[in-house]
Design a protein around this motif. Sequence first.
Motif, PDB file in Angstrom:
ATOM      1  N   GLY A   1       2.781  13.682   7.244  1.00 43.87           N
ATOM      2  CA  GLY A   1       2.836  14.242   5.900  1.00 43.87           C
ATOM      3  C   GLY A   1       3.739  13.485   4.952  1.00 43.87           C
ATOM      4  O   GLY A   1       3.743  13.759   3.751  1.00 43.87           O
ATOM      5  N   GLU A   2       4.505  12.533   5.434  1.00 42.85           N
ATOM      6  CA  GLU A   2       5.402  11.771   4.561  1.00 42.85           C
ATOM      7  C   GLU A   2       4.637  10.714   3.785  1.00 42.85           C
ATOM      8  O   GLU A   2       3.718  10.097   4.298  1.00 42.85           O
ATOM      9  CB  GLU A   2       6.491  11.075   5.380  1.00 42.85           C
ATOM     10  N   HIS A   3       5.042  10.515   2.534  1.00 39.18           N
ATOM     11  CA  HIS A   3       4.521   9.416   1.728  1.00 39.18           C
ATOM     12  C   HIS A   3       5.351   8.184   2.051  1.00 39.18           C
ATOM     13  O   HIS A   3       6.583   8.261   2.094  1.00 39.18           O
ATOM     14  CB  HIS A   3       4.661   9.714   0.233  1.00 39.18           C
ATOM     15  N   ILE A   4       4.682   7.045   2.256  1.00 36.22           N
ATOM     16  CA  ILE A   4       5.397   5.804   2.530  1.00 36.22           C
ATOM     17  C   ILE A   4       4.775   4.664   1.740  1.00 36.22           C
ATOM     18  O   ILE A   4       3.640   4.756   1.269  1.00 36.22           O
ATOM     19  CB  ILE A   4       5.395   5.445   4.033  1.00 36.22           C
ATOM     20  N   ARG A   5       5.552   3.606   1.595  1.00 41.75           N
ATOM     21  CA  ARG A   5       5.047   2.368   1.008  1.00 41.75           C
ATOM     22  C   ARG A   5       5.150   1.315   2.102  1.00 41.75           C
ATOM     23  O   ARG A   5       6.202   1.163   2.723  1.00 41.75           O
ATOM     24  CB  ARG A   5       5.875   1.963  -0.208  1.00 41.75           C
ATOM     25  N   ALA A   6       4.060   0.600   2.356  1.00 40.42           N
ATOM     26  CA  ALA A   6       4.011  -0.406   3.405  1.00 40.42           C
ATOM     27  C   ALA A   6       3.637  -1.755   2.803  1.00 40.42           C
ATOM     28  O   ALA A   6       2.888  -1.827   1.828  1.00 40.42           O
ATOM     29  CB  ALA A   6       2.997  -0.012   4.471  1.00 40.42           C
TER      30      ALA A   6
ATOM     31  N   MET B   1      -1.283   5.343   8.745  1.00 40.70           N
ATOM     32  CA  MET B   1      -1.169   5.695   7.335  1.00 40.70           C
ATOM     33  C   MET B   1      -2.572   5.729   6.732  1.00 40.70           C
ATOM     34  O   MET B   1      -3.390   4.842   6.987  1.00 40.70           O
ATOM     35  CB  MET B   1      -0.328   4.643   6.609  1.00 40.70           C
ATOM     36  N   THR B   2      -2.848   6.777   5.946  1.00 34.72           N
ATOM     37  CA  THR B   2      -4.135   6.890   5.263  1.00 34.72           C
ATOM     38  C   THR B   2      -3.925   6.625   3.781  1.00 34.72           C
ATOM     39  O   THR B   2      -3.066   7.245   3.147  1.00 34.72           O
ATOM     40  CB  THR B   2      -4.739   8.285   5.467  1.00 34.72           C
ATOM     41  N   VAL B   3      -4.717   5.713   3.237  1.00 37.65           N
ATOM     42  CA  VAL B   3      -4.637   5.351   1.824  1.00 37.65           C
ATOM     43  C   VAL B   3      -5.921   5.813   1.146  1.00 37.65           C
ATOM     44  O   VAL B   3      -7.021   5.500   1.607  1.00 37.65           O
ATOM     45  CB  VAL B   3      -4.463   3.831   1.648  1.00 37.65           C
ATOM     46  N   ALA B   4      -5.786   6.573   0.062  1.00 37.97           N
ATOM     47  CA  ALA B   4      -6.948   7.084  -0.671  1.00 37.97           C
ATOM     48  C   ALA B   4      -7.204   6.207  -1.895  1.00 37.97           C
ATOM     49  O   ALA B   4      -6.273   5.844  -2.615  1.00 37.97           O
ATOM     50  CB  ALA B   4      -6.699   8.520  -1.110  1.00 37.97           C
TER      51      ALA B   4
ATOM     52  N   LEU C   1       0.842  -1.191   0.000  1.00 41.35           N
ATOM     53  CA  LEU C   1       0.000   0.000   0.000  1.00 41.35           C
ATOM     54  C   LEU C   1       0.879   1.243   0.000  1.00 41.35           C
ATOM     55  O   LEU C   1       1.956   1.254   0.600  1.00 41.35           O
ATOM     56  CB  LEU C   1      -0.891   0.034   1.240  1.00 41.35           C
ATOM     57  N   THR C   2       0.416   2.288  -0.657  1.00 42.80           N
ATOM     58  CA  THR C   2       1.109   3.568  -0.662  1.00 42.80           C
ATOM     59  C   THR C   2       0.155   4.607  -0.090  1.00 42.80           C
ATOM     60  O   THR C   2      -0.994   4.704  -0.518  1.00 42.80           O
ATOM     61  CB  THR C   2       1.513   3.970  -2.089  1.00 42.80           C
ATOM     62  N   GLY C   3       0.642   5.377   0.885  1.00 42.08           N
ATOM     63  CA  GLY C   3      -0.225   6.366   1.519  1.00 42.08           C
ATOM     64  C   GLY C   3       0.562   7.435   2.238  1.00 42.08           C
ATOM     65  O   GLY C   3       1.790   7.524   2.120  1.00 42.08           O
ATOM     66  N   ILE C   4      -0.150   8.230   3.015  1.00 46.54           N
ATOM     67  CA  ILE C   4       0.425   9.371   3.727  1.00 46.54           C
ATOM     68  C   ILE C   4       0.327   9.116   5.228  1.00 46.54           C
ATOM     69  O   ILE C   4      -0.693   8.647   5.722  1.00 46.54           O
ATOM     70  CB  ILE C   4      -0.337  10.661   3.375  1.00 46.54           C
ATOM     71  N   VAL C   5       1.394   9.454   5.958  1.00 41.77           N
ATOM     72  CA  VAL C   5       1.396   9.328   7.412  1.00 41.77           C
ATOM     73  C   VAL C   5       0.528  10.449   7.987  1.00 41.77           C
ATOM     74  O   VAL C   5       0.778  11.624   7.741  1.00 41.77           O
ATOM     75  CB  VAL C   5       2.833   9.416   7.977  1.00 41.77           C
ATOM     76  N   THR C   6      -0.518  10.079   8.730  1.00 38.87           N
ATOM     77  CA  THR C   6      -1.421  11.080   9.299  1.00 38.87           C
ATOM     78  C   THR C   6      -1.281  11.201  10.813  1.00 38.87           C
ATOM     79  O   THR C   6      -1.765  12.166  11.390  1.00 38.87           O
ATOM     80  CB  THR C   6      -2.888  10.750   8.963  1.00 38.87           C
ATOM     81  N   LYS C   7      -0.648  10.233  11.450  1.00 39.93           N
ATOM     82  CA  LYS C   7      -0.428  10.303  12.895  1.00 39.93           C
ATOM     83  C   LYS C   7       0.903   9.634  13.197  1.00 39.93           C
ATOM     84  O   LYS C   7       1.132   8.493  12.798  1.00 39.93           O
ATOM     85  CB  LYS C   7      -1.558   9.590  13.638  1.00 39.93           C
ATOM     86  N   ALA C   8       1.783  10.375  13.884  1.00 44.28           N
ATOM     87  CA  ALA C   8       3.098   9.836  14.229  1.00 44.28           C
ATOM     88  C   ALA C   8       3.499  10.360  15.593  1.00 44.28           C
ATOM     89  O   ALA C   8       3.115  11.459  15.990  1.00 44.28           O
ATOM     90  CB  ALA C   8       4.128  10.245  13.185  1.00 44.28           C
TER      91      ALA C   8
ATOM     92  N   LYS D   1      -7.646   3.778   6.874  1.00 43.75           N
ATOM     93  CA  LYS D   1      -6.516   3.991   7.774  1.00 43.75           C
ATOM     94  C   LYS D   1      -5.925   2.640   8.156  1.00 43.75           C
ATOM     95  O   LYS D   1      -6.657   1.685   8.414  1.00 43.75           O
ATOM     96  CB  LYS D   1      -6.953   4.719   9.037  1.00 43.75           C
ATOM     97  N   TYR D   2      -4.607   2.585   8.193  1.00 42.20           N
ATOM     98  CA  TYR D   2      -3.898   1.381   8.579  1.00 42.20           C
ATOM     99  C   TYR D   2      -2.825   1.740   9.598  1.00 42.20           C
ATOM    100  O   TYR D   2      -2.181   2.781   9.493  1.00 42.20           O
ATOM    101  CB  TYR D   2      -3.221   0.728   7.367  1.00 42.20           C
ATOM    102  N   LEU D   3      -2.609   0.856  10.579  1.00 45.15           N
ATOM    103  CA  LEU D   3      -1.500   1.009  11.503  1.00 45.15           C
ATOM    104  C   LEU D   3      -0.292   0.317  10.876  1.00 45.15           C
ATOM    105  O   LEU D   3      -0.381  -0.816  10.418  1.00 45.15           O
ATOM    106  CB  LEU D   3      -1.816   0.381  12.858  1.00 45.15           C
TER     107      LEU D   3
END
Length: 126
Positions: free
Chosen positions: A55-60, A22-25, A6-13, A42-44
């Motif tokens: 705000g960082e983009h990550i791949r999980a 991570m939030t995936v749209a 999954l690719t998404g944005i970190v919304t809580k850290a 949302k995924y943990l």
Amino acid sequence: MGATTLTGIVTKAGVMAKTVTMTVAKVKTHPKLLKTYVRHNKYLVHDPDNSLTIGEHIRAQACRPLSARKRFVVVERLGFQNAPTHDEPESTQALHRAKTEAAMSAAQREWIKIEQRVKNESKARA
């Protein structure tokens, strides 16, 4: 068949130890109206270094269950959503740092301030 990625944005850290949200749209099309709309999930995600900020983009990638809701681990950091411009990279980084610190507890913020003071004092001595 490979593991789910999954690719998404970190919304809580910084709230949970070694975990970020991570939030995936997903962009979907309504079957009858043919109008596109966005759905978010949302995924943990496990962050072993505790180094990700909001705000960082990550791949999980999917892994074995690490806790009751944590099923993914960070594979790659893709940078920030709005990459800092060459004119003002420090202000953008300061904004991301401020957002991350806002999500931290008071004890964690105090600890970071103490670490920063120690760094500044060691630089002044050198």
